[in-house]
Design a protein around this motif. Structure first.
Motif, PDB file in Angstrom:
ATOM      1  N   ASP A  70       0.830  -1.132   0.054  1.00 16.70           N
ATOM      2  CA  ASP A  70       0.050  -0.090  -0.019  1.00 16.70           C
ATOM      3  C   ASP A  70       0.836   1.164  -0.118  1.00 16.70           C
ATOM      4  O   ASP A  70       0.617   2.126  -0.702  1.00 16.70           O
ATOM      5  CB  ASP A  70      -0.929   0.043   1.203  1.00 16.70           C
ATOM      6  N   MET A  71       1.787   1.215   0.554  1.00 15.16           N
ATOM      7  CA  MET A  71       2.905   2.566   0.812  1.00 15.16           C
ATOM      8  C   MET A  71       3.283   2.648  -0.599  1.00 15.16           C
ATOM      9  O   MET A  71       3.310   3.809  -1.055  1.00 15.16           O
ATOM     10  CB  MET A  71       4.037   2.109   1.618  1.00 15.16           C
ATOM     11  N   VAL A  72       4.007   1.505  -1.315  1.00 19.46           N
ATOM     12  CA  VAL A  72       4.332   1.768  -2.814  1.00 19.46           C
ATOM     13  C   VAL A  72       3.340   2.152  -3.644  1.00 19.46           C
ATOM     14  O   VAL A  72       4.112   2.957  -4.579  1.00 19.46           O
ATOM     15  CB  VAL A  72       5.067   0.338  -3.080  1.00 19.46           C
ATOM     16  N   ALA A  73       2.142   1.942  -3.395  1.00 15.92           N
ATOM     17  CA  ALA A  73       1.156   2.431  -4.472  1.00 15.92           C
ATOM     18  C   ALA A  73       0.816   3.971  -4.232  1.00 15.92           C
ATOM     19  O   ALA A  73       0.639   4.682  -5.176  1.00 15.92           O
ATOM     20  CB  ALA A  73      -0.383   1.654  -3.778  1.00 15.92           C
ATOM     21  N   ASN A 107      12.305   0.924  -8.758  1.00 21.68           N
ATOM     22  CA  ASN A 107      12.640  -0.246  -9.222  1.00 21.68           C
ATOM     23  C   ASN A 107      11.453  -1.122  -9.724  1.00 21.68           C
ATOM     24  O   ASN A 107      10.263  -0.650  -8.943  1.00 21.68           O
ATOM     25  CB  ASN A 107      13.296  -1.328  -8.210  1.00 21.68           C
ATOM     26  N   THR A 108      11.648  -2.230 -10.456  1.00 21.04           N
ATOM     27  CA  THR A 108      10.539  -3.081 -10.950  1.00 21.04           C
ATOM     28  C   THR A 108      10.550  -4.091  -9.641  1.00 21.04           C
ATOM     29  O   THR A 108      11.320  -4.775  -9.316  1.00 21.04           O
ATOM     30  CB  THR A 108      10.826  -3.771 -12.193  1.00 21.04           C
ATOM     31  N   LEU A 109       9.248  -4.153  -9.142  1.00 24.14           N
ATOM     32  CA  LEU A 109       9.028  -5.125  -8.151  1.00 24.14           C
ATOM     33  C   LEU A 109       7.900  -5.994  -8.574  1.00 24.14           C
ATOM     34  O   LEU A 109       7.145  -5.861  -9.453  1.00 24.14           O
ATOM     35  CB  LEU A 109       8.470  -4.432  -6.726  1.00 24.14           C
ATOM     36  N   TYR A 110       7.983  -7.222  -7.768  1.00 30.03           N
ATOM     37  CA  TYR A 110       6.931  -8.581  -8.048  1.00 30.03           C
ATOM     38  C   TYR A 110       6.367  -8.854  -6.898  1.00 30.03           C
ATOM     39  O   TYR A 110       6.809  -9.207  -6.182  1.00 30.03           O
ATOM     40  CB  TYR A 110       7.813  -9.496  -8.805  1.00 30.03           C
ATOM     41  N   GLN A 111       5.015  -8.636  -7.076  1.00 24.51           N
ATOM     42  CA  GLN A 111       3.836  -9.137  -5.950  1.00 24.51           C
ATOM     43  C   GLN A 111       3.898 -10.624  -6.289  1.00 24.51           C
ATOM     44  O   GLN A 111       3.537 -11.104  -7.325  1.00 24.51           O
ATOM     45  CB  GLN A 111       2.582  -8.458  -5.940  1.00 24.51           C
ATOM     46  N   TRP A 127       3.502 -11.232  -0.815  1.00 28.75           N
ATOM     47  CA  TRP A 127       4.847 -10.396  -0.421  1.00 28.75           C
ATOM     48  C   TRP A 127       5.232  -9.889  -1.674  1.00 28.75           C
ATOM     49  O   TRP A 127       4.986 -10.000  -2.743  1.00 28.75           O
ATOM     50  CB  TRP A 127       5.855 -11.497   0.402  1.00 28.75           C
ATOM     51  N   LEU A 128       6.075  -8.911  -1.315  1.00 29.90           N
ATOM     52  CA  LEU A 128       6.960  -8.117  -2.287  1.00 29.90           C
ATOM     53  C   LEU A 128       8.474  -8.953  -2.575  1.00 29.90           C
ATOM     54  O   LEU A 128       9.005  -9.088  -1.760  1.00 29.90           O
ATOM     55  CB  LEU A 128       7.117  -6.804  -2.346  1.00 29.90           C
ATOM     56  N   SER A 129       8.782  -8.652  -4.055  1.00 30.30           N
ATOM     57  CA  SER A 129      10.293  -9.311  -4.206  1.00 30.30           C
ATOM     58  C   SER A 129      10.809  -8.393  -5.484  1.00 30.30           C
ATOM     59  O   SER A 129       9.897  -7.791  -6.180  1.00 30.30           O
ATOM     60  CB  SER A 129      10.227 -10.603  -4.624  1.00 30.30           C
ATOM     61  N   MET A 130      11.908  -8.308  -5.512  1.00 34.25           N
ATOM     62  CA  MET A 130      12.695  -7.588  -6.653  1.00 34.25           C
ATOM     63  C   MET A 130      12.871  -8.236  -7.813  1.00 34.25           C
ATOM     64  O   MET A 130      13.545  -8.060  -8.730  1.00 34.25           O
ATOM     65  CB  MET A 130      13.925  -6.793  -5.968  1.00 34.25           C
ATOM     66  N   ILE A 144       4.990  -4.414 -10.408  1.00 31.09           N
ATOM     67  CA  ILE A 144       4.902  -3.215 -10.147  1.00 31.09           C
ATOM     68  C   ILE A 144       6.082  -2.326 -10.631  1.00 31.09           C
ATOM     69  O   ILE A 144       7.223  -2.572 -10.241  1.00 31.09           O
ATOM     70  CB  ILE A 144       4.535  -3.075  -8.589  1.00 31.09           C
ATOM     71  N   LYS A 145       5.848  -1.277 -11.257  1.00 34.83           N
ATOM     72  CA  LYS A 145       6.822  -0.397 -11.655  1.00 34.83           C
ATOM     73  C   LYS A 145       6.579   1.045 -11.363  1.00 34.83           C
ATOM     74  O   LYS A 145       5.577   1.627 -10.994  1.00 34.83           O
ATOM     75  CB  LYS A 145       6.836  -0.214 -13.138  1.00 34.83           C
TER      76      LYS A 145
END
Length: 211
Positions: A159-162, A168-172, A184-187, A210-211
């Motif tokens: 929610d913070m990242v939103a 960075n490109t993140l992967y949920q 969870w989130l990962s790089m 997530i970008k």
């Protein structure tokens, strides 16, 4: 003359025999080396983390985090602490997770929300308060309890990242098995499960980029 021919023939056969044996040994040696390389590559691909040889546990993700001009620098520090915590849980490292939970409490407390809109500020303050509570529990709990709090913490960080964005490109990623489904989130795209660690390391899928 006949003796010489026989001797020459024996020497030639011996040479061919030795040559064949040498090729076979060389082939076996190459196969062994190839096998070692394959195992090393598998081990390297097995994890998105570096191995800390001092304590025998995994820590920071291999992929370096970038900080963009338009992203909040403090938010990237929060993400870095979150990923380090995730890695400790992946490695079943309770002591390291406690330490990193405490570090996350500090980085969350310094998150500057002044540049956001009033509505975003209010939402971020709620997110930070809740995330700090879960990070604090993680800093004091056994690993099973840490993983329970990590589930809600991961939602808070997502929610913070939103709101803050990310450089960075993140992967949920999502595990359907843990607590009726947990994210969870990962790089990195490779799934390394922080809820089960070594018990079911690969359990999960990438749900969103997530970008």
């Amino acid at each position: 003359m006949k003796k010489v021919k026989v001797t020459t023939g024996i020497l030639a056969m011996s040479f061919l025999s030795l040559t064949a044996m040498s090729c076979k040994d060389a082939k076996n040696e190459n196969n062994n080396v190839d096998g070692q390389h394959t195992e090393m590559n598998a081990n390297e691909n097995h994890s998105e983390m570096n191995h800390n040889n001092d304590d025998g546990h995994y820590n920071v993700e291999k992929k370096e985090m970038a900080v963009g001009n338009n992203q909040d620098v403090n938010a990237e520090v929060v993400l870095k602490d979150y990923f380090n915590l995730k890695d400790a849980l992946v490695a079943d490292n309770n002591a390291k997770a406690k330490e990193l939970g405490a570090a996350l409490v500090k980085s969350l407390s310094t998150l500057n929300v002044s540049k956001f809109t009033d509505a975003q500020k209010a939402e971020l303050k709620d997110i930070i308060e809740d995330a700090m509570e879960h990070a604090e529990h993680i800093s004091k709990s056994p690993i099973e309890h840490q993983r329970e709090h990590f589930k809600t913490l991961s939602k808070d960080i997502t929610d913070m990242v939103a709101i803050t964005g990310t450089a960075n490109t993140l992967y949920q990623q999502f595990c359907p098995m843990y607590d009726k489904g947990s994210a969870w989130l990962s790089m990195n795209k490779e799934v390394l499960n922080p809820y089960y660690g070594s018990k079911m390391l690969k359990c999960g899928t990438v749900k969103k980029e997530i970008k």
